[in-house]
Design a protein around this motif. Sequence first.
Motif, PDB file in Angstrom:
ATOM      1  N   SER A 192     -55.480  24.190  59.744  1.00  0.00           N
ATOM      2  CA  SER A 192     -55.531  24.200  61.205  1.00  0.00           C
ATOM      3  C   SER A 192     -54.972  25.510  61.754  1.00  0.00           C
ATOM      4  N   GLN A 193     -54.919  25.613  63.063  1.00  0.00           N
ATOM      5  CA  GLN A 193     -54.398  26.817  63.696  1.00  0.00           C
ATOM      6  C   GLN A 193     -52.886  26.866  63.513  1.00  0.00           C
ATOM      7  N   LYS A 194     -52.413  27.808  62.714  1.00  0.00           N
ATOM      8  CA  LYS A 194     -50.991  27.903  62.413  1.00  0.00           C
ATOM      9  C   LYS A 194     -50.136  28.068  63.665  1.00  0.00           C
ATOM     10  N   ALA A 195     -50.609  28.894  64.583  1.00  0.00           N
ATOM     11  CA  ALA A 195     -49.780  29.233  65.737  1.00  0.00           C
ATOM     12  C   ALA A 195     -49.479  28.022  66.611  1.00  0.00           C
ATOM     13  N   PHE A 209     -47.980  25.741  41.322  1.00  0.00           N
ATOM     14  CA  PHE A 209     -47.792  27.125  40.864  1.00  0.00           C
ATOM     15  C   PHE A 209     -49.121  27.861  40.812  1.00  0.00           C
ATOM     16  N   LYS A 210     -50.152  27.201  40.268  1.00  0.00           N
ATOM     17  CA  LYS A 210     -51.465  27.835  40.171  1.00  0.00           C
ATOM     18  C   LYS A 210     -52.004  28.200  41.552  1.00  0.00           C
ATOM     19  N   ALA A 211     -51.851  27.291  42.529  1.00  0.00           N
ATOM     20  CA  ALA A 211     -52.345  27.557  43.886  1.00  0.00           C
ATOM     21  C   ALA A 211     -51.599  28.730  44.510  1.00  0.00           C
ATOM     22  N   LEU A 212     -50.269  28.759  44.325  1.00  0.00           N
ATOM     23  CA  LEU A 212     -49.480  29.865  44.871  1.00  0.00           C
ATOM     24  C   LEU A 212     -49.823  31.182  44.183  1.00  0.00           C
ATOM     25  N   GLN A 213     -50.055  31.122  42.895  1.00  0.00           N
ATOM     26  CA  GLN A 213     -50.433  32.325  42.154  1.00  0.00           C
ATOM     27  C   GLN A 213     -51.775  32.858  42.637  1.00  0.00           C
ATOM     28  N   THR A 214     -52.689  31.972  42.933  1.00  0.00           N
ATOM     29  CA  THR A 214     -54.020  32.368  43.400  1.00  0.00           C
ATOM     30  C   THR A 214     -53.952  33.148  44.700  1.00  0.00           C
ATOM     31  N   VAL A 215     -53.006  32.777  45.586  1.00  0.00           N
ATOM     32  CA  VAL A 215     -52.893  33.470  46.874  1.00  0.00           C
ATOM     33  C   VAL A 215     -51.804  34.545  46.855  1.00  0.00           C
ATOM     34  N   GLY A 216     -51.209  34.784  45.678  1.00  0.00           N
ATOM     35  CA  GLY A 216     -50.207  35.838  45.568  1.00  0.00           C
ATOM     36  C   GLY A 216     -48.850  35.505  46.146  1.00  0.00           C
ATOM     37  N   MET A 217     -48.483  34.191  46.151  1.00  0.00           N
ATOM     38  CA  MET A 217     -47.217  33.781  46.765  1.00  0.00           C
ATOM     39  C   MET A 217     -46.291  33.059  45.794  1.00  0.00           C
ATOM     40  N   GLY A 258     -45.954  35.853  59.331  1.00  0.00           N
ATOM     41  CA  GLY A 258     -47.111  35.039  59.710  1.00  0.00           C
ATOM     42  C   GLY A 258     -48.210  35.074  58.670  1.00  0.00           C
ATOM     43  N   GLY A 259     -48.497  36.257  58.136  1.00  0.00           N
ATOM     44  CA  GLY A 259     -49.535  36.371  57.120  1.00  0.00           C
ATOM     45  C   GLY A 259     -49.167  35.644  55.839  1.00  0.00           C
ATOM     46  N   GLN A 260     -47.885  35.726  55.448  1.00  0.00           N
ATOM     47  CA  GLN A 260     -47.422  35.019  54.254  1.00  0.00           C
ATOM     48  C   GLN A 260     -47.498  33.508  54.454  1.00  0.00           C
ATOM     49  N   GLN A 261     -47.111  33.047  55.629  1.00  0.00           N
ATOM     50  CA  GLN A 261     -47.197  31.612  55.918  1.00  0.00           C
ATOM     51  C   GLN A 261     -48.636  31.122  55.803  1.00  0.00           C
ATOM     52  N   GLN A 262     -49.560  31.902  56.323  1.00  0.00           N
ATOM     53  CA  GLN A 262     -50.951  31.464  56.259  1.00  0.00           C
ATOM     54  C   GLN A 262     -51.450  31.430  54.825  1.00  0.00           C
ATOM     55  N   ARG A 263     -50.970  32.330  53.981  1.00  0.00           N
ATOM     56  CA  ARG A 263     -51.328  32.274  52.562  1.00  0.00           C
ATOM     57  C   ARG A 263     -50.806  30.980  51.925  1.00  0.00           C
ATOM     58  N   VAL A 264     -49.625  30.566  52.332  1.00  0.00           N
ATOM     59  CA  VAL A 264     -49.070  29.304  51.820  1.00  0.00           C
ATOM     60  C   VAL A 264     -49.936  28.126  52.255  1.00  0.00           C
ATOM     61  N   PHE A 265     -50.385  28.137  53.517  1.00  0.00           N
ATOM     62  CA  PHE A 265     -51.230  27.047  53.992  1.00  0.00           C
ATOM     63  C   PHE A 265     -52.573  27.023  53.261  1.00  0.00           C
ATOM     64  N   ILE A 266     -53.065  28.202  52.899  1.00  0.00           N
ATOM     65  CA  ILE A 266     -54.301  28.265  52.120  1.00  0.00           C
ATOM     66  C   ILE A 266     -54.052  27.736  50.706  1.00  0.00           C
ATOM     67  N   ILE A 298     -51.338  36.360  63.793  1.00  0.00           N
ATOM     68  CA  ILE A 298     -50.846  37.264  62.759  1.00  0.00           C
ATOM     69  C   ILE A 298     -51.379  38.671  63.022  1.00  0.00           C
ATOM     70  N   ASP A 299     -50.701  39.684  62.455  1.00  0.00           N
ATOM     71  CA  ASP A 299     -51.050  41.065  62.778  1.00  0.00           C
ATOM     72  C   ASP A 299     -52.371  41.482  62.139  1.00  0.00           C
ATOM     73  N   VAL A 300     -52.909  42.600  62.608  1.00  0.00           N
ATOM     74  CA  VAL A 300     -54.246  43.046  62.210  1.00  0.00           C
ATOM     75  C   VAL A 300     -54.352  43.264  60.705  1.00  0.00           C
ATOM     76  N   LYS A 301     -53.330  43.874  60.111  1.00  0.00           N
ATOM     77  CA  LYS A 301     -53.363  44.114  58.668  1.00  0.00           C
ATOM     78  C   LYS A 301     -53.418  42.802  57.903  1.00  0.00           C
ATOM     79  N   ALA A 302     -52.652  41.811  58.359  1.00  0.00           N
ATOM     80  CA  ALA A 302     -52.639  40.505  57.708  1.00  0.00           C
ATOM     81  C   ALA A 302     -53.970  39.786  57.901  1.00  0.00           C
ATOM     82  N   VAL A 303     -54.614  39.989  59.048  1.00  0.00           N
ATOM     83  CA  VAL A 303     -55.930  39.392  59.301  1.00  0.00           C
ATOM     84  C   VAL A 303     -56.923  39.843  58.239  1.00  0.00           C
TER      85      VAL A 303
END
Length: 240
Positions: free
Chosen positions: A80-83, A122-130, A143-151, A171-176
């Motif tokens: 869902s919408q994180k914000a 662990f596998k899911a977190l590894q897949t998103v680099g977290m 914000g970008g890290q949080q969204q990776r966790v939600f993914i 989240i900021d442009v780079k994180a987008v």
Amino acid sequence: MDVLQVRNISFNYSDKAIIKDLSFDARKGDFICIVGTNGTGKSTLLKLILNLLKPSKGSIFIDGEDSRHFKSFHKISYVSQKATDFNSDFPATVEEVVSAGLYPRYGFLSFGKKKEQREKVFKALQTVGMEKHSKKLIGRLSGGQQQRVFIAKALVNDPRIIFLDEPTVGIDVKAVDSICCLLGSLNKKFGITIIMVTHDISSVIYHSNKVLSLNEDGNAKIMDSVQFGKETILKHVCHN
């Protein structure tokens, strides 16, 4: 193979038609962006597909099952919408947040499968680099890290389809760009069907293969991303 079939659905708020007689299919491995101005029913469409709202007419099938009777919830995930939906003060660690995504498959009392669940997290977190942030409180992340966790939470059950509602809001442009590239990688590497509501068209258009454009009159048009990109550029040129 179709993993989602939307057939002639309509939906009204009061007397206003939000969605009119909409039909489209999503095949395994599609990456579909749902776009449109505010009020055109983008989030409403996701809620209709997920059976959170009822269409006034039409039918929806997920993996061949009528969405009204769909029970295989581990096959699909929703971000869902994180914000607007996340309380950053919630005292949960990253791995606890991702573990919550296992409920549709295991329930809360599956004590005998803790090792299997930890491995999936662990596998899911590894897949998103977290994976290195697993013990941190979710509210301490960017914000970008949080969204990776939600993914990662969405990935933990190995779903066939992931639905995302404006995952880059707040989240900021780079994180987008980073999030869009991550979704593109998941789509191509694992063949996960992604259906995503977004305003960040320029960031995601290169990763998607189809665009569903919703209009203010309740009508919609689905096209391949290349055609959508050409039409968007043409409109921009004509308006300037």
